[in-house]
Design an enzyme around this catalytic site. Structure first.
Site, PDB file in Angstrom:
ATOM      1  N   HIS A 159       0.839  -1.208   0.000  1.00  0.00           N
ATOM      2  CA  HIS A 159       0.000   0.000   0.000  1.00  0.00           C
ATOM      3  C   HIS A 159       0.871   1.255   0.000  1.00  0.00           C
ATOM      4  O   HIS A 159       0.635   2.195  -0.760  1.00  0.00           O
ATOM      5  CB  HIS A 159      -0.908   0.019   1.233  1.00  0.00           C
ATOM      6  CG  HIS A 159      -2.196  -0.718   1.073  1.00  0.00           C
ATOM      7  ND1 HIS A 159      -2.254  -2.083   0.880  1.00  0.00           N
ATOM      8  CD2 HIS A 159      -3.488  -0.279   1.076  1.00  0.00           C
ATOM      9  CE1 HIS A 159      -3.524  -2.456   0.793  1.00  0.00           C
ATOM     10  NE2 HIS A 159      -4.288  -1.382   0.893  1.00  0.00           N
ATOM     11  N   HIS A 215       0.774  -3.858   9.010  1.00  0.00           N
ATOM     12  CA  HIS A 215       2.209  -3.702   8.758  1.00  0.00           C
ATOM     13  C   HIS A 215       2.923  -3.150   9.975  1.00  0.00           C
ATOM     14  O   HIS A 215       2.337  -2.414  10.786  1.00  0.00           O
ATOM     15  CB  HIS A 215       2.464  -2.760   7.571  1.00  0.00           C
ATOM     16  CG  HIS A 215       2.165  -3.365   6.239  1.00  0.00           C
ATOM     17  ND1 HIS A 215       2.957  -4.322   5.651  1.00  0.00           N
ATOM     18  CD2 HIS A 215       1.135  -3.147   5.379  1.00  0.00           C
ATOM     19  CE1 HIS A 215       2.435  -4.661   4.480  1.00  0.00           C
ATOM     20  NE2 HIS A 215       1.329  -3.967   4.296  1.00  0.00           N
TER      21      HIS A 215
END
Length: 298
Positions: A159, A215
């Site tokens: 992302h 993450h």
């Protein structure tokens, strides 16, 4: 070397691109990206005393891919076509799309090949691996195989890298078109704010990946760096530096030769003055020439 205006901008333009070749390259890169997207990652051993790093709760993505891709490409497309409708320069539009697509597919290859090679677990890996919350002694996952495989692809953040690759390219594009770093627009804060807005959006997207526990901060940091570097490198394949006076024109654009004949001639007439002095810019030398001619006539 001193910038001599449109004459130099025209002379440094690259030859017409082989569009078919460029499309084939991007399709090939996209195929490699898809391969690594579905490739089994490296199975990294997890020690029991480090499992706490991966016990964050599972949550939905704050910015899912179904939102990220359409919104990002939609925003970029709007900006590209607004500029095209204002100028009618199709070569410039082609350069913009070639640069953006190269940045995105190249980012996909780099990011996802690293993901597969590193195999770092995500912060919520424990709950992907053991949905019932009960870990076995061998640490053999009992969860859905797809969720487990994706849970081993935390580093770097896709992302973050994609957001900075696409929106970073857009930021460079806007900086050049708005003359943010040239004498024409320097000091006008609204130009800087508009050009920097895509980078702020990319930053917020990257931060969201730590907030939804998909993450680690290292994944987001490295992913962002990968994206911004690729954005700049691919932008420079088709455009001059953003601080260049004619950086708003793509290398393949024909507009300098078609619309700046008068400026080209004016610069040509002052070349002999520039060879004698490198301290004054072109405009000042032209003014001095005009003053000398006026003195001779009187």
């Amino acid at each position: 070397m001193k910038n001599n205006g449109p004459l130099m901008a025209s002379s440094r333009s690259s030859p017409d691109l082989n569009l078919f070749q460029e499309i084939v390259i991007r399709l090939a890169l996209f195929a490699i990206y898809i391969y690594f997207e579905f490739k089994e990652p490296y199975i990294r051993q997890i020690q029991p005393d480090e499992m706490w790093l991966y016990k964050n709760p599972r949550t939905d993505s704050y910015v899912p891919l179904t939102t990220l891709y359409p919104s990002t490409f939609g925003l970029v497309a709007v900006v590209f076509f607004i500029y095209y409708f204002r100028t009618g320069d199709f070569a410039e539009l082609k350069a913009a799309w070639l640069g953006l697509t190269l940045a995105c597919v190249l980012n996909g290859v780099v990011t996802h090949s690293i993901k597969a090679a590193v195999g770092r677990p995500r912060p919520d890996f424990f709950w992907r691996c053991f949905p019932d919350g009960i870990a076995n002694d061998e640490l053999q996952c009992t969860g859905d195989s797809r969720a487990v495989m994706d849970g081993r692809k935390s580093f770097p953040s896709g992302h973050a890298s994609f957001a900075f690759a696409a929106l970073g390219f857009l930021s460079c594009y806007l900086s050049a078109k708005l003359h943010v770093f040239t004498e024409r627009g320097r000091g006008q804060s609204w130009r800087l704010l508009v050009a920097g807005a895509p980078l702020f959006a990319a930053t917020m997207i990257a931060i969201s990946r730590t907030c939804d526990y998909h993450h680690h901060w290292q994944d987001v940091t490295i992913g962002s760096l990968i994206g911004i570097v690729e954005a700049y490198l691919c932008y420079r394949q088709y455009y001059p530096p953003v601080e260049d006076r004619f950086g708003f024109l793509a290398y393949i654009s024909k507009r300098p030769a078609q619309k700046s004949c008068q400026a080209v001639c004016a610069n040509s007439c002052t070349n002999h003055v520039e060879s004698r002095s490198g301290e004054m810019d072109t405009e000042k030398k032209m003014l001095l020439d005009a003053e000398e001619k006026s003195d001779k006539l009187t």
